[in-house]
Design a protein around this motif. Sequence first.
Motif, PDB file in Angstrom:
ATOM      1  N   PRO A   1      20.364  44.381 -12.836  1.00  0.00           N
ATOM      2  CA  PRO A   1      21.041  43.983 -11.511  1.00  0.00           C
ATOM      3  C   PRO A   1      22.155  44.735 -11.097  1.00  0.00           C
ATOM      4  O   PRO A   1      22.561  45.014 -10.108  1.00  0.00           O
ATOM      5  CB  PRO A   1      21.506  42.519 -11.959  1.00  0.00           C
ATOM      6  CG  PRO A   1      20.662  42.359 -13.312  1.00  0.00           C
ATOM      7  CD  PRO A   1      20.041  43.647 -13.721  1.00  0.00           C
TER       8      PRO A   1
ATOM      9  N   GLU B   1      24.112  38.715  -8.245  1.00  0.00           N
ATOM     10  CA  GLU B   1      23.655  38.269  -9.578  1.00  0.00           C
ATOM     11  C   GLU B   1      24.362  36.753 -10.125  1.00  0.00           C
ATOM     12  O   GLU B   1      25.577  36.652 -10.037  1.00  0.00           O
ATOM     13  CB  GLU B   1      24.032  39.127 -10.802  1.00  0.00           C
ATOM     14  CG  GLU B   1      23.380  38.613 -11.992  1.00  0.00           C
ATOM     15  CD  GLU B   1      23.317  39.393 -13.231  1.00  0.00           C
ATOM     16  OE1 GLU B   1      23.009  39.564 -14.279  1.00  0.00           O
ATOM     17  OE2 GLU B   1      24.260  40.573 -13.082  1.00  0.00           O
TER      18      GLU B   1
ATOM     19  N   MET C   1      18.703  35.964  -9.495  1.00  0.00           N
ATOM     20  CA  MET C   1      19.068  36.979  -8.527  1.00  0.00           C
ATOM     21  C   MET C   1      19.005  36.420  -7.269  1.00  0.00           C
ATOM     22  O   MET C   1      18.009  35.907  -6.658  1.00  0.00           O
ATOM     23  CB  MET C   1      18.351  38.350  -8.626  1.00  0.00           C
ATOM     24  CG  MET C   1      18.382  38.760 -10.118  1.00  0.00           C
ATOM     25  SD  MET C   1      19.758  39.072 -10.997  1.00  0.00           S
ATOM     26  CE  MET C   1      20.739  40.241  -9.720  1.00  0.00           C
TER      27      MET C   1
END
Length: 107
Positions: free
Chosen positions: A48, A80, A85
């Motif tokens: 991420p 995030e 996500m």
Amino acid sequence: MKPVIPRDRARRDLEDAAEYYAREAGASAALRFVDAVERTFGAIAGRPASGSPRYAYELDLPGLRVRPVGRYPYLIFYIEREDHMDVWRVLHARRDIPAWMREPEDG
């Protein structure tokens, strides 16, 4: 890895882009675009923090990151969260990104 969950607006962005590729270059081109988006989602889920924080500063949205979609001129904007996500938008790179990111969520 956390699941990648597009917001409604991001889903519409993806549908619009896939429809454009289907209309302009055929169904196989649209499918290749969708495959590239799915690969990018996998990369986001796996790493991420690898997305650029550039627009987080420009738009004053802490945590916002962006990743390009392979060889396509599209960018995936995400944050995030603790358990997933959060994909906000999928936009063409030549658009006025700040204006499009400020567009209200309508569903």
